[in-house]
Design a protein around this motif. Structure first.
Motif, PDB file in Angstrom:
ATOM      1  N   GLY A 121       6.356  -2.781 -43.067  1.00  0.00           N
ATOM      2  CA  GLY A 121       5.123  -2.651 -42.293  1.00  0.00           C
ATOM      3  C   GLY A 121       4.906  -3.812 -41.355  1.00  0.00           C
ATOM      4  O   GLY A 121       5.757  -4.683 -41.206  1.00  0.00           O
ATOM      5  N   ASN A 122       3.748  -3.785 -40.721  1.00  0.00           N
ATOM      6  CA  ASN A 122       3.375  -4.820 -39.752  1.00  0.00           C
ATOM      7  C   ASN A 122       2.173  -5.598 -40.253  1.00  0.00           C
ATOM      8  O   ASN A 122       1.353  -5.087 -41.010  1.00  0.00           O
ATOM      9  CB  ASN A 122       2.985  -4.174 -38.413  1.00  0.00           C
ATOM     10  CG  ASN A 122       4.150  -3.490 -37.748  1.00  0.00           C
ATOM     11  OD1 ASN A 122       5.268  -3.526 -38.248  1.00  0.00           O
ATOM     12  ND2 ASN A 122       3.885  -2.859 -36.628  1.00  0.00           N
TER      13      ASN A 122
ATOM     14  N   PHE B  43       6.795 -11.928 -33.911  1.00  0.00           N
ATOM     15  CA  PHE B  43       6.496 -11.963 -32.489  1.00  0.00           C
ATOM     16  C   PHE B  43       5.364 -12.969 -32.255  1.00  0.00           C
ATOM     17  O   PHE B  43       4.380 -12.987 -33.000  1.00  0.00           O
ATOM     18  CB  PHE B  43       6.070 -10.585 -31.985  1.00  0.00           C
ATOM     19  CG  PHE B  43       7.161  -9.551 -32.108  1.00  0.00           C
ATOM     20  CD1 PHE B  43       7.191  -8.716 -33.215  1.00  0.00           C
ATOM     21  CD2 PHE B  43       8.133  -9.432 -31.146  1.00  0.00           C
ATOM     22  CE1 PHE B  43       8.199  -7.762 -33.344  1.00  0.00           C
ATOM     23  CE2 PHE B  43       9.144  -8.480 -31.272  1.00  0.00           C
ATOM     24  CZ  PHE B  43       9.173  -7.650 -32.376  1.00  0.00           C
ATOM     25  N   ILE B  44       5.534 -13.755 -31.221  1.00  0.00           N
ATOM     26  CA  ILE B  44       4.491 -14.699 -30.820  1.00  0.00           C
ATOM     27  C   ILE B  44       4.086 -14.330 -29.403  1.00  0.00           C
ATOM     28  O   ILE B  44       4.907 -14.373 -28.472  1.00  0.00           O
ATOM     29  CB  ILE B  44       4.983 -16.162 -30.849  1.00  0.00           C
ATOM     30  CG1 ILE B  44       5.622 -16.510 -32.204  1.00  0.00           C
ATOM     31  CG2 ILE B  44       3.824 -17.113 -30.550  1.00  0.00           C
ATOM     32  CD1 ILE B  44       6.257 -17.896 -32.242  1.00  0.00           C
ATOM     33  N   ARG B  45       2.811 -13.950 -29.248  1.00  0.00           N
ATOM     34  CA  ARG B  45       2.313 -13.602 -27.909  1.00  0.00           C
ATOM     35  C   ARG B  45       1.717 -14.845 -27.254  1.00  0.00           C
ATOM     36  O   ARG B  45       1.229 -15.746 -27.944  1.00  0.00           O
ATOM     37  CB  ARG B  45       1.226 -12.528 -28.024  1.00  0.00           C
ATOM     38  CG  ARG B  45       1.736 -11.161 -28.414  1.00  0.00           C
ATOM     39  CD  ARG B  45       0.578 -10.147 -28.393  1.00  0.00           C
ATOM     40  NE  ARG B  45      -0.480 -10.518 -29.310  1.00  0.00           N
ATOM     41  CZ  ARG B  45      -0.429 -10.300 -30.624  1.00  0.00           C
ATOM     42  NH1 ARG B  45       0.633  -9.744 -31.157  1.00  0.00           N
ATOM     43  NH2 ARG B  45      -1.442 -10.645 -31.390  1.00  0.00           N
TER      44      ARG B  45
ATOM     45  N   PHE C  47       0.229 -13.912 -33.611  1.00  0.00           N
ATOM     46  CA  PHE C  47       1.449 -13.695 -34.396  1.00  0.00           C
ATOM     47  C   PHE C  47       1.455 -12.301 -35.027  1.00  0.00           C
ATOM     48  O   PHE C  47       0.448 -11.863 -35.579  1.00  0.00           O
ATOM     49  CB  PHE C  47       1.574 -14.750 -35.503  1.00  0.00           C
ATOM     50  CG  PHE C  47       1.674 -16.159 -34.981  1.00  0.00           C
ATOM     51  CD1 PHE C  47       0.527 -16.917 -34.757  1.00  0.00           C
ATOM     52  CD2 PHE C  47       2.904 -16.721 -34.697  1.00  0.00           C
ATOM     53  CE1 PHE C  47       0.614 -18.213 -34.268  1.00  0.00           C
ATOM     54  CE2 PHE C  47       3.002 -18.019 -34.203  1.00  0.00           C
ATOM     55  CZ  PHE C  47       1.851 -18.755 -33.994  1.00  0.00           C
ATOM     56  N   THR C  48       2.600 -11.643 -34.936  1.00  0.00           N
ATOM     57  CA  THR C  48       2.795 -10.346 -35.588  1.00  0.00           C
ATOM     58  C   THR C  48       4.106 -10.381 -36.349  1.00  0.00           C
ATOM     59  O   THR C  48       5.140 -10.742 -35.784  1.00  0.00           O
ATOM     60  CB  THR C  48       2.847  -9.190 -34.566  1.00  0.00           C
ATOM     61  OG1 THR C  48       1.619  -9.148 -33.838  1.00  0.00           O
ATOM     62  CG2 THR C  48       3.068  -7.856 -35.265  1.00  0.00           C
ATOM     63  N   ALA C  49       4.050 -10.015 -37.630  1.00  0.00           N
ATOM     64  CA  ALA C  49       5.255  -9.934 -38.456  1.00  0.00           C
ATOM     65  C   ALA C  49       5.559  -8.466 -38.714  1.00  0.00           C
ATOM     66  O   ALA C  49       4.659  -7.677 -38.977  1.00  0.00           O
ATOM     67  CB  ALA C  49       5.051 -10.678 -39.770  1.00  0.00           C
TER      68      ALA C  49
END
Lengths: 110, 115
Positions: free
Chosen positions: A54-55, A75-77, A61-63
């Motif tokens: 999952g997310n 992910f680093i925006r 930050f998104t894993a």
């Protein structure tokens, strides 16, 4: 083959870019997935934690975890110079037996 | 107030010497670890103790011996130091939780250089 594979980089991006960091693993028993951030000459500190697939999102930050592919991402925006550090993925099967990737060194240039 | 503290922060010693690194945590955690980070930043678990009992003992030379006098302390003693032992050694602690992951808190590391 190592249990956890992570490209050590280095990775250099301009400020504001989206950064994608990845790890693959071989042990299908892993069910806890973490990302640690380590600044130079400091100990690692937990950034994100995900259980199973999952997310998970926390600010910029998104894993993501894809257990079917044995692949995890961070992910680093809107990356900032303060995000410059080494990012280590870690995973475990029963909670306390963390296995780390090699770490990816990230530099965000102003 | 430091959560996980290690001493010394830097250690330079000659081959063949015996040295110890001390670790203390004031978080009330049950589980403590020693990790070794090599020059390429690869972090590898060496030992894990839960309530003073050894639960993980990875393949490390038996020159390395952990000792846990109580659940807040986990020391690492290294005999007959070799050049290849040069690395950064991290102590960490976490709550023991069966079937659930908990965050591990790391110390600032001990940079060991064997000359």
């Amino acid at each position: 083959q190592k249990e956890v594979e992570q490209d050590p980089g280095p990775l250099s991006v301009p400020e504001g870019a989206i950064v994608s960091l990845n790890c693959t693993y071989s042990n299908s028993a892993f069910q806890y997935f973490m990302w640690y951030r380590q600044y130079s000459r400091k100990g690692p500190e937990l950034l994100m934690y995900t259980y199973s697939s999952g997310n998970k999102e926390d600010g910029r930050f998104t894993a993501q975890v894809d257990k079917s592919s044995k692949y995890i991402s961070l992910f680093i925006r809107d990356s900032q110079p303060s995000d410059s550090a080494t990012y280590l993925c870690a995973m475990s099967a029963w909670g306390n037996d963390m296995r780390f990737g090699a770490g990816t060194r990230l530099t965000v240039k102003p | 107030d430091t959560a996980v503290s290690q001493t010394p922060k830097y250690l330079v010693t000659q081959m063949g010497n015996d040295k110890s690194i001390k670790c203390e945590q004031n978080l009330g955690h049950d589980t403590m670890y020693w990790y070794k980070q090599d020059s390429k930043k690869f972090l590898k678990i060496m030992f894990s103790y839960n309530n003073k009992e050894l639960i993980i003992n990875e393949t490390v030379p038996n020159r390395f011996s952990p000792k846990s006098p109580d659940k807040a302390h986990l020391n690492l003693h290294i005999n007959s130091l070799e050049l290849g032992d040069s690395a950064v050694y991290f102590c960490a602690s976490s709550l023991q939780r069966t079937g659930g992951n908990t965050e591990a808190f790391f110390g600032q590391g001990t940079r060991l250089t064997v000359v």
